[in-house]
Design an enzyme around this catalytic site. Structure first.
Site, mmCIF file in Angstrom:
data_model
loop_
_atom_site.group_PDB
_atom_site.id
_atom_site.type_symbol
_atom_site.label_atom_id
_atom_site.label_comp_id
_atom_site.label_asym_id
_atom_site.label_seq_id
_atom_site.Cartn_x
_atom_site.Cartn_y
_atom_site.Cartn_z
ATOM 1 N N GLY A 12 22.362 -17.547 -48.902
ATOM 2 C CA GLY A 12 21.333 -18.628 -48.039
ATOM 3 C C GLY A 12 20.348 -19.664 -49.028
ATOM 4 O O GLY A 12 19.338 -18.623 -49.313
ATOM 5 N N GLU A 104 19.656 -10.443 -51.794
ATOM 6 C CA GLU A 104 19.990 -8.499 -51.779
ATOM 7 C C GLU A 104 21.929 -8.440 -52.446
ATOM 8 O O GLU A 104 21.820 -8.093 -53.351
ATOM 9 C CB GLU A 104 20.255 -8.223 -50.473
ATOM 10 C CG GLU A 104 20.585 -8.831 -49.646
ATOM 11 C CD GLU A 104 21.733 -7.598 -48.909
ATOM 12 O OE1 GLU A 104 21.646 -8.021 -47.423
ATOM 13 O OE2 GLU A 104 21.281 -6.677 -48.403
ATOM 14 N N THR A 127 14.519 -15.435 -50.212
ATOM 15 C CA THR A 127 14.765 -15.024 -49.203
ATOM 16 C C THR A 127 13.972 -15.746 -48.202
ATOM 17 O O THR A 127 13.309 -15.055 -47.589
ATOM 18 C CB THR A 127 16.013 -14.078 -48.695
ATOM 19 O OG1 THR A 127 15.838 -13.795 -46.929
ATOM 20 C CG2 THR A 127 14.921 -12.417 -49.222
ATOM 21 N N ASP A 129 14.856 -14.568 -45.204
ATOM 22 C CA ASP A 129 14.180 -13.209 -44.459
ATOM 23 C C ASP A 129 12.884 -12.147 -45.117
ATOM 24 O O ASP A 129 12.797 -11.492 -43.801
ATOM 25 C CB ASP A 129 15.626 -12.524 -44.157
ATOM 26 C CG ASP A 129 16.770 -13.641 -43.454
ATOM 27 O OD1 ASP A 129 16.540 -14.167 -42.706
ATOM 28 O OD2 ASP A 129 17.729 -12.494 -43.356
ATOM 29 N N MET A 171 16.035 -16.825 -37.043
ATOM 30 C CA MET A 171 16.286 -16.836 -36.857
ATOM 31 C C MET A 171 16.274 -15.089 -38.397
ATOM 32 O O MET A 171 14.782 -14.475 -38.372
ATOM 33 C CB MET A 171 17.001 -17.773 -39.744
ATOM 34 C CG MET A 171 18.140 -18.380 -39.076
ATOM 35 S SD MET A 171 18.439 -19.328 -41.066
ATOM 36 C CE MET A 171 19.565 -19.514 -39.919
ATOM 37 N N HIS A 272 19.039 -23.592 -38.806
ATOM 38 C CA HIS A 272 18.874 -23.554 -39.964
ATOM 39 C C HIS A 272 18.086 -24.738 -40.639
ATOM 40 O O HIS A 272 17.812 -24.681 -41.386
ATOM 41 C CB HIS A 272 20.357 -24.558 -40.745
ATOM 42 C CG HIS A 272 21.363 -23.898 -40.590
ATOM 43 N ND1 HIS A 272 21.899 -22.715 -39.566
ATOM 44 C CD2 HIS A 272 21.978 -22.745 -41.901
ATOM 45 C CE1 HIS A 272 23.113 -21.446 -39.957
ATOM 46 N NE2 HIS A 272 22.880 -21.688 -41.373
ATOM 47 N N GLN A 274 14.990 -24.350 -40.275
ATOM 48 C CA GLN A 274 14.183 -23.277 -40.619
ATOM 49 C C GLN A 274 14.882 -23.249 -42.004
ATOM 50 O O GLN A 274 13.485 -22.847 -43.091
ATOM 51 C CB GLN A 274 14.394 -21.885 -40.042
ATOM 52 C CG GLN A 274 13.174 -21.668 -39.213
ATOM 53 C CD GLN A 274 13.759 -20.201 -38.693
ATOM 54 O OE1 GLN A 274 14.551 -19.660 -38.064
ATOM 55 N NE2 GLN A 274 12.700 -19.306 -39.030
ATOM 56 N N ARG A 275 15.446 -23.646 -43.136
ATOM 57 C CA ARG A 275 16.135 -23.031 -44.376
ATOM 58 C C ARG A 275 15.508 -24.805 -45.090
ATOM 59 O O ARG A 275 15.543 -24.552 -45.947
ATOM 60 C CB ARG A 275 17.531 -23.076 -44.204
ATOM 61 C CG ARG A 275 17.195 -21.765 -43.336
ATOM 62 C CD ARG A 275 18.373 -20.407 -44.201
ATOM 63 N NE ARG A 275 19.715 -21.200 -45.133
ATOM 64 C CZ ARG A 275 20.626 -20.768 -44.752
ATOM 65 N NH1 ARG A 275 20.604 -19.776 -44.595
ATOM 66 N NH2 ARG A 275 21.664 -21.706 -45.028
HETATM 67 O O1 F6P Z 1 20.288 -16.699 -46.001
HETATM 68 C C1 F6P Z 1 19.678 -15.385 -45.044
HETATM 69 C C2 F6P Z 1 19.898 -16.229 -43.485
HETATM 70 O O2 F6P Z 1 19.407 -17.425 -43.323
HETATM 71 C C3 F6P Z 1 19.748 -14.893 -42.242
HETATM 72 O O3 F6P Z 1 18.955 -15.669 -41.750
HETATM 73 C C4 F6P Z 1 20.834 -16.001 -41.236
HETATM 74 O O4 F6P Z 1 21.618 -14.907 -40.349
HETATM 75 C C5 F6P Z 1 21.515 -16.406 -42.576
HETATM 76 O O5 F6P Z 1 21.324 -16.635 -43.826
HETATM 77 C C6 F6P Z 1 22.574 -17.111 -42.047
HETATM 78 O O6 F6P Z 1 24.138 -17.795 -43.078
HETATM 79 P P1 F6P Z 1 24.524 -19.627 -43.441
HETATM 80 O O7 F6P Z 1 23.844 -20.398 -43.424
HETATM 81 O O8 F6P Z 1 25.747 -18.647 -44.249
HETATM 82 O O9 F6P Z 1 25.074 -19.135 -41.469
#
Ligand code: F6P
Length: 341
Positions: A12, A104, A127, A129, A171, A272, A274-275
């Protein structure tokens, strides 16, 4: 001819990857190396898909979210001929070293390639997380929690206006750091995380008490929590992790709360959001530091290591030790947060 370093980002994405890529490239150039960017994680190593990555390509990316290299959850150990293809790519692209930025899973692959094939790999932990062992923090975490806290505070504003209970699902797949930090920093009235099953009676009692005092209550829940009596989703990705996006933990907790407390309840899933977005100052600096250190470790020939943040220092730790187990929320942290409720 300058020795060549390949860089990949796997798993991710999270804010801080671009500052880290920039750190590797700029420092590598200072040390006399050239860099190439492997496209979309281990998939790019299997396909030998690389693009030149010079200083000019990275000068303006420190404040950008995502990863300019693209990413995937491809596991070469789960693909027919995947590992030989990765080893072949080292030769084909004339790589002196590979810097793998990931969590990981990505780093687990790097650790195995080093152990089994003596591949010249260096790991950089990322990460949102924050669940990687052997490092105090991973970049991505600070930004995602900052966004989650902002979301939580917005929910409380609207919740208070309507005298509602608000549930925010965040997440966090195996570790509840995002939920824990968000709950503490946003002053939540209950939090739920994967490290312990939700105590429904306790949750409803806390929500009722908080609502009676404030006319609003906030619950923060990780997407991966166990709700007693409910089955977890069985869908798995290539690394054997549950795919959690359809579990609907926030929605299910909101229904339970409304039924049990008779208080009107709404939920929101930040997912997402958050990402993405610009990395915070902390993640820009940490990303840059671990990226620069990775280039230095290549120069020193310290392969099979990951760059870790220990206190205020960035230091090498063995990739094998770093990926042996996940860092989950400790009893001490749970007590600390519980005492605030
Ligand atoms: O990278 C970790 C994470 O953000 C987790 O918190 C979450 O469960 C997962 O990725 C979501 O993955 P994807 O973007 O593949 O849906």
């Amino acid at each position: 001819m300058a020795k060549r370093i390949a860089i990949l980002t796997g798993g991710g994405d999270c804010p801080g990857l671009n500052p880290a890529i920039r750190g590797v490239v700029l420092k590598a150039a200072k040390l006399g190396y050239e860099c190439v960017g492997i496209q979309e994680g281990w998939k790019g190593m299997i396909l030998a898909d690389a693009k030149p990555l010079g200083c000019d390509d990275v000068r303006e990316i420190v404040g950008k979210g995502g990863t300019i290299l693209g990413t995937s959850r491809t596991n070469p150990y789960k693909k027919e001929g995947g590992v030989p293809a990765v080893l072949e790519t080292f030769k084909k692209l004339n790589l002196h070293a590979l810097v793998a930025l990931g969590g990981e899973d990505t780093l687990g692959v790097a650790a195995k390639l080093f152990k089994e094939h003596k591949a010249n790999v260096i790991g950089v932990p990322k990460t949102m997380d924050n669940d990687l062992n052997a490092t105090d923090y991973t970049f991505g975490f600070d930004t995602s929690v900052t966004i989650a806290v902002d979301a939580a505070e917005r929910l409380v504003d609207t919740g208070r206006s309507h005298r509602r209970v608000m549930v925010l699902e965040v997440m966090g797949r195996h570790a509840g750091w995002v939920s824990l930090y968000t709950a503490i920093a946003a002053g939540a009235d209950y939090y739920a995380l994967p490290e312990r099953p939700v105590d429904i009676a306790d949750m409803c009692a806390k929500v009722k008490a908080a609502h009676a005092k404030k006319k609003v209550a906030l619950v923060v829940a990780s997407e991966a929590v166990d709700i007693p009596g409910e089955k977890k989703d069985e869908k798995l990705d290539e690394f054997g992790h549950m795919i959690l996006k359809d579990r609907g933990v926030g929605e299910r907790l909101a229904k339970i709360i409304e039924t049990e407390t008779k208080l009107e309840t709404r939920h929101a899933v930040i997912g997402h959001i958050q990402r993405g977005g610009a990395p915070t100052l902390f993640d820009r600096i940490l990303g840059t530091r671990v990226g620069v250190k990775a280039a230095e470790l290549v120069h020193e020939g310290k392969f099979g290591h990951m760059v870790a943040l220990k206190g205020d220092a960035v230091v090498p730790v063995s990739l094998e030790a770093a990926t042996a187990q996940l860092k989950t929320v400790t009893k001490e942290w749970l007590k600390f947060a519980d005492d605030l409720l």
